[in-house]
Design a protein around this motif. Structure first.
Motif, mmCIF file in Angstrom:
data_model
loop_
_atom_site.group_PDB
_atom_site.id
_atom_site.type_symbol
_atom_site.label_atom_id
_atom_site.label_comp_id
_atom_site.label_asym_id
_atom_site.label_seq_id
_atom_site.Cartn_x
_atom_site.Cartn_y
_atom_site.Cartn_z
ATOM 1 N N ALA A 1 0.806 -1.229 0.000
ATOM 2 C CA ALA A 1 0.000 0.000 0.000
ATOM 3 C C ALA A 1 0.834 1.272 0.000
ATOM 4 O O ALA A 1 0.271 2.362 -0.010
ATOM 5 C CB ALA A 1 -0.931 0.001 1.215
ATOM 6 N N LYS A 2 2.159 1.135 0.000
ATOM 7 C CA LYS A 2 3.014 2.321 0.106
ATOM 8 C C LYS A 2 2.770 3.298 -1.041
ATOM 9 O O LYS A 2 2.653 4.505 -0.836
ATOM 10 C CB LYS A 2 4.480 1.895 0.136
ATOM 11 C CG LYS A 2 5.434 3.061 0.363
ATOM 12 C CD LYS A 2 6.877 2.575 0.484
ATOM 13 C CE LYS A 2 7.827 3.748 0.740
ATOM 14 N NZ LYS A 2 9.234 3.299 0.806
ATOM 15 N N ASN A 3 2.700 2.785 -2.269
ATOM 16 C CA ASN A 3 2.481 3.664 -3.417
ATOM 17 C C ASN A 3 1.125 4.364 -3.330
ATOM 18 O O ASN A 3 0.978 5.517 -3.751
ATOM 19 C CB ASN A 3 2.559 2.858 -4.714
ATOM 20 C CG ASN A 3 3.970 2.377 -5.000
ATOM 21 O OD1 ASN A 3 4.937 2.971 -4.552
ATOM 22 N ND2 ASN A 3 4.081 1.281 -5.740
ATOM 23 N N LEU A 4 0.117 3.678 -2.780
ATOM 24 C CA LEU A 4 -1.211 4.278 -2.647
ATOM 25 C C LEU A 4 -1.186 5.449 -1.664
ATOM 26 O O LEU A 4 -1.734 6.517 -1.927
ATOM 27 C CB LEU A 4 -2.224 3.236 -2.174
ATOM 28 C CG LEU A 4 -2.530 2.076 -3.130
ATOM 29 C CD1 LEU A 4 -3.439 1.070 -2.449
ATOM 30 C CD2 LEU A 4 -3.175 2.594 -4.406
ATOM 31 N N THR A 5 -0.558 5.224 -0.512
ATOM 32 C CA THR A 5 -0.573 6.252 0.537
ATOM 33 C C THR A 5 0.269 7.466 0.161
ATOM 34 O O THR A 5 0.002 8.569 0.632
ATOM 35 C CB THR A 5 -0.056 5.656 1.856
ATOM 36 O OG1 THR A 5 1.255 5.094 1.648
ATOM 37 C CG2 THR A 5 -0.979 4.564 2.363
ATOM 38 N N GLU A 6 1.278 7.273 -0.690
ATOM 39 C CA GLU A 6 2.143 8.393 -1.069
ATOM 40 C C GLU A 6 1.679 9.097 -2.335
ATOM 41 O O GLU A 6 2.262 10.092 -2.741
ATOM 42 C CB GLU A 6 3.575 7.890 -1.258
ATOM 43 C CG GLU A 6 4.210 7.384 0.030
ATOM 44 C CD GLU A 6 5.615 6.831 -0.187
ATOM 45 O OE1 GLU A 6 6.273 6.504 0.815
ATOM 46 O OE2 GLU A 6 6.049 6.753 -1.354
ATOM 47 N N LYS A 7 0.623 8.577 -2.950
ATOM 48 C CA LYS A 7 0.186 9.110 -4.233
ATOM 49 C C LYS A 7 -0.212 10.573 -4.163
ATOM 50 O O LYS A 7 0.106 11.365 -5.047
ATOM 51 C CB LYS A 7 -0.993 8.269 -4.749
ATOM 52 C CG LYS A 7 -1.445 8.656 -6.146
ATOM 53 C CD LYS A 7 -2.547 7.719 -6.620
ATOM 54 C CE LYS A 7 -2.996 8.088 -8.027
ATOM 55 N NZ LYS A 7 -4.069 7.202 -8.508
ATOM 56 N N ASN A 8 -0.931 10.966 -3.128
ATOM 57 C CA ASN A 8 -1.378 12.358 -2.968
ATOM 58 C C ASN A 8 -0.498 13.124 -1.987
ATOM 59 O O ASN A 8 -0.967 13.978 -1.237
ATOM 60 C CB ASN A 8 -2.839 12.386 -2.489
ATOM 61 C CG ASN A 8 -3.802 11.982 -3.578
ATOM 62 O OD1 ASN A 8 -3.521 12.150 -4.750
ATOM 63 N ND2 ASN A 8 -4.941 11.412 -3.190
ATOM 64 N N ARG A 9 0.797 12.768 -1.992
ATOM 65 C CA ARG A 9 1.798 13.441 -1.129
ATOM 66 C C ARG A 9 1.431 13.306 0.352
ATOM 67 O O ARG A 9 1.582 14.239 1.139
ATOM 68 C CB ARG A 9 1.934 14.912 -1.523
ATOM 69 C CG ARG A 9 2.383 15.131 -2.955
ATOM 70 C CD ARG A 9 2.506 16.613 -3.308
ATOM 71 N NE ARG A 9 1.248 17.318 -3.123
ATOM 72 C CZ ARG A 9 0.270 17.311 -4.016
ATOM 73 N NH1 ARG A 9 0.396 16.630 -5.135
ATOM 74 N NH2 ARG A 9 -0.839 17.974 -3.797
ATOM 75 N N ASN A 10 0.934 12.116 0.718
ATOM 76 C CA ASN A 10 0.583 11.853 2.106
ATOM 77 C C ASN A 10 1.764 11.256 2.858
ATOM 78 O O ASN A 10 2.641 10.618 2.278
ATOM 79 C CB ASN A 10 -0.604 10.882 2.179
ATOM 80 C CG ASN A 10 -1.878 11.509 1.645
ATOM 81 O OD1 ASN A 10 -2.232 12.607 2.017
ATOM 82 N ND2 ASN A 10 -2.555 10.800 0.738
ATOM 83 N N THR A 11 1.766 11.446 4.163
ATOM 84 C CA THR A 11 2.762 10.827 5.036
ATOM 85 C C THR A 11 2.134 9.597 5.688
ATOM 86 O O THR A 11 0.981 9.650 6.125
ATOM 87 C CB THR A 11 3.199 11.818 6.130
ATOM 88 O OG1 THR A 11 3.735 12.983 5.514
ATOM 89 C CG2 THR A 11 4.262 11.184 7.033
ATOM 90 N N PHE A 12 2.874 8.488 5.718
ATOM 91 C CA PHE A 12 2.349 7.248 6.296
ATOM 92 C C PHE A 12 3.053 6.958 7.618
ATOM 93 O O PHE A 12 4.271 7.097 7.743
ATOM 94 C CB PHE A 12 2.552 6.074 5.332
ATOM 95 C CG PHE A 12 2.058 4.772 5.886
ATOM 96 C CD1 PHE A 12 0.709 4.507 5.969
ATOM 97 C CD2 PHE A 12 2.956 3.819 6.359
ATOM 98 C CE1 PHE A 12 0.249 3.308 6.485
ATOM 99 C CE2 PHE A 12 2.500 2.626 6.874
ATOM 100 C CZ PHE A 12 1.148 2.374 6.937
ATOM 101 N N LYS A 13 2.257 6.534 8.608
ATOM 102 C CA LYS A 13 2.804 6.235 9.927
ATOM 103 C C LYS A 13 2.278 4.865 10.380
ATOM 104 O O LYS A 13 1.096 4.593 10.283
ATOM 105 C CB LYS A 13 2.380 7.323 10.922
ATOM 106 C CG LYS A 13 2.990 7.172 12.316
ATOM 107 C CD LYS A 13 2.561 8.332 13.200
ATOM 108 C CE LYS A 13 3.165 8.236 14.594
ATOM 109 N NZ LYS A 13 2.726 9.353 15.460
#
Length: 514
Positions: free
Chosen positions: A358-370
């Motif tokens: 899911a990394k590519n999904l969460t970073e798609k809209n310039r989001n930060t993942f935690k």
């Protein structure tokens, strides 16, 4: 009642035509695919003969479907004939003769190839190439290329007729209920008026009549009957009420039967879509695969002008494949075709795998993942692909509706003691002897209102129409998540506030039981 039977018959006829047209579209697409692949087979006699044989078989099946469509009787309704049957007949007449001509050309080509000795490969190649080019460039071949498109348009048209039929059926059903309720209320009013203007000797039987009528109205208890003790107006009224209750009971039974048939038809639809998984996904995978091959060949040959269009085909195909996969998944669930394959799962390893996917999904809209991992996560006994599907759907949903924000995935093990001490009534009703693995996906995205929260787990539904237009998708992701959770004995909850984000929490039993 006759009107309802007539509408039901029209729905069944239209559904039969939809099924035939859907099958016709599938066969026409198969013919188009074989036509595209045939030029590659002219150098191999056996492969070429096999391809032509497959195409002939598909054309025979299409011909049979046309004959079945011609056998469907007319309704006698001029408006329906004009809107549906005339376009259908024009479609059949427009393609039946070209199909016959094209079939004859292919059969002639097969006979010509058979007359050439096996050792004369060059003659076969020359004859096949020339004849196939002549056939493919003929008017009938060009016309047949549009067969699947025209068939699909007719399928859509007759689907609209089926949907309109269901709407008419519901209106007729609602009108019948209103008439029955109105008749029952009218009987009650008459009974009350008679009670006011008659002597004290008939007050008691009138009260009994009113009581029974109210019970029938409020409790739908159609077994209630009043004894007829007199032959005067009171006795006639009692007899009429008993007959009315009997008619309402019969009509209610018929309505229940119609409801069961409608539900059975819906299950049949879901079962059909579930079994069509391979037939729907295979052509799309072929399109995606060919686009990738063409992209690589164009890249190697330096055809930069084609690469952008080929990449768009691949992206559109993958998007369509994802949407069809969602529809097929929810259909399989509704058809009861979801089988659990339970195994022991290391929770932390599962989470790391999900995060990587899911990394590519969460970073798609310039989001930060935690990622927040609790202590002693250990293992759980469940269906790993389905747990993984739920988590990826939730993360993908959070990524879609969040921009320049924070997406958090937290995982913890909750024991039964902590659950008993919870003040949450939903969790208390979920309480049993198990421990739980709790997954929580939070975002700082657009959030939802209270009204929107009531809709999100319904199939083919997003928060509202503007959300669908802006963000796209089928609206099936959360419905699939909820159904899969229910199938595994898990619970999914959501908290959200408009413009402040959403939090989805999934409680998985430590050990899923079938």
């Amino acid at each position: 009642m006759n009107n309802k039977h007539q509408i039901r018959g029209q729905i069944e006829e239209a559904q039969e035509q939809v099924d035939l047209l859907t099958k016709l579209t599938t066969k026409a697409l198969k013919i188009n695919i074989i036509q595209k692949e045939r030029p590659k087979s002219v150098n191999d006699r056996k492969v070429l003969e096999a391809k032509i044989s497959q195409e002939l078989s598909s054309i025979y099946e299409v011909n049979t479907i046309f004959k079945q469509l011609q056998l469907i009787p007319e309704t006698g309704d001029e408006s329906i004939e004009k809107k549906y049957y005339i376009p259908l007949q024009e479609f059949i007449q427009g393609y039946l003769n070209p199909l016959t001509v094209y079939l004859q050309k292919l059969e002639n080509l097969v006979q010509e190839i058979k007359q050439i000795p096996p050792q004369k490969t060059i003659e076969v190649e020359s004859l096949s190439s020339a004849s196939l080019n002549k056939i493919n460039n003929s008017e009938v071949a060009i016309k047949l290329e549009k067969l699947s498109q025209d068939s699909e348009k007719l399928t859509t048209l007759f689907n609209q007729r089926v949907e309109q039929g269901f709407r008419d059926y519901k209106k007729t059903e609602a009108l019948g209920i209103k008439i029955l309720i109105g008749s029952l209320l009218l009987s009650i009013i008459i009974a009350v008026m008679m009670a006011i203007y008659t002597s004290i000797s008939i007050v008691t039987p009138l009260k009994d009549i009113i009581k029974v009528a109210q019970q029938v109205t409020e409790e739908a208890n159609f077994e209630l009957q009043l004894p007829v003790t007199t032959e005067d107006e009171i006795g006639q009224l009692t007899l009429s009420l008993n007959e009315l209750i009997g008619k309402v009971a019969k009509y209610t039974e018929q309505l229940q039967e119609a409801k069961l048939k409608a539900e059975a038809a819906n299950r049949s639809k879901s079962a059909f879509l579930a079994t069509m998984s391979h037939e729907l996904r295979t052509p799309l995978n072929a399109i995606i695969g060919y686009s990738e091959i063409l992209y690589e060949e164009a890249e190697d040959a330096g055809y930069q002008d084609f690469m952008l269009d080929l990449d768009r085909i691949k992206i559109a195909g993958k998007h369509l494949l994802e949407m069809i996969s969602d529809i097929l998944d929810i259909s399989k669930i509704e058809a009861g075709q979801v089988t659990l394959y339970l195994e022991s799962i290391e929770v932390e390893k599962l989470v790391q795998d999900v995060v990587g996917t899911a990394k590519n999904l969460t970073e798609k809209n310039r989001n930060t993942f935690k990622l927040l991992l609790g202590k002693n996560l250990g293992t759980m006994y469940a269906d790993m692909p389905k747990v993984r599907q739920v988590l990826i759907n939730l993360l993908g949903n959070a990524a879609k509706f969040t921009k320049d924000g924070l997406i958090t995935l937290s995982v913890e093990r909750v024991n039964n003691k902590k659950l008993k001490n919870s003040q949450n009534q939903n969790l208390l009703s979920f309480n049993n002897s198990n421990n739980y693995i709790v997954f929580r996906v939070s975002d700082t995205g657009i959030g939802m209102t209270e009204d929107q929260l009531k809709q999100i787990f319904k199939p083919f539904t997003q928060a509202d129409a503007s959300t669908t237009r802006r963000y796209g998708g089928t609206g099936l992701g959360l419905a699939i998540c909820q159904r899969l959770c229910e199938r595994m004995g898990a619970r999914i909850y959501v908290k959200s506030k408009s413009e402040e984000g959403s939090t989805f929490t999934v409680w998985f039993p430590e050990r899923v039981m079938i």
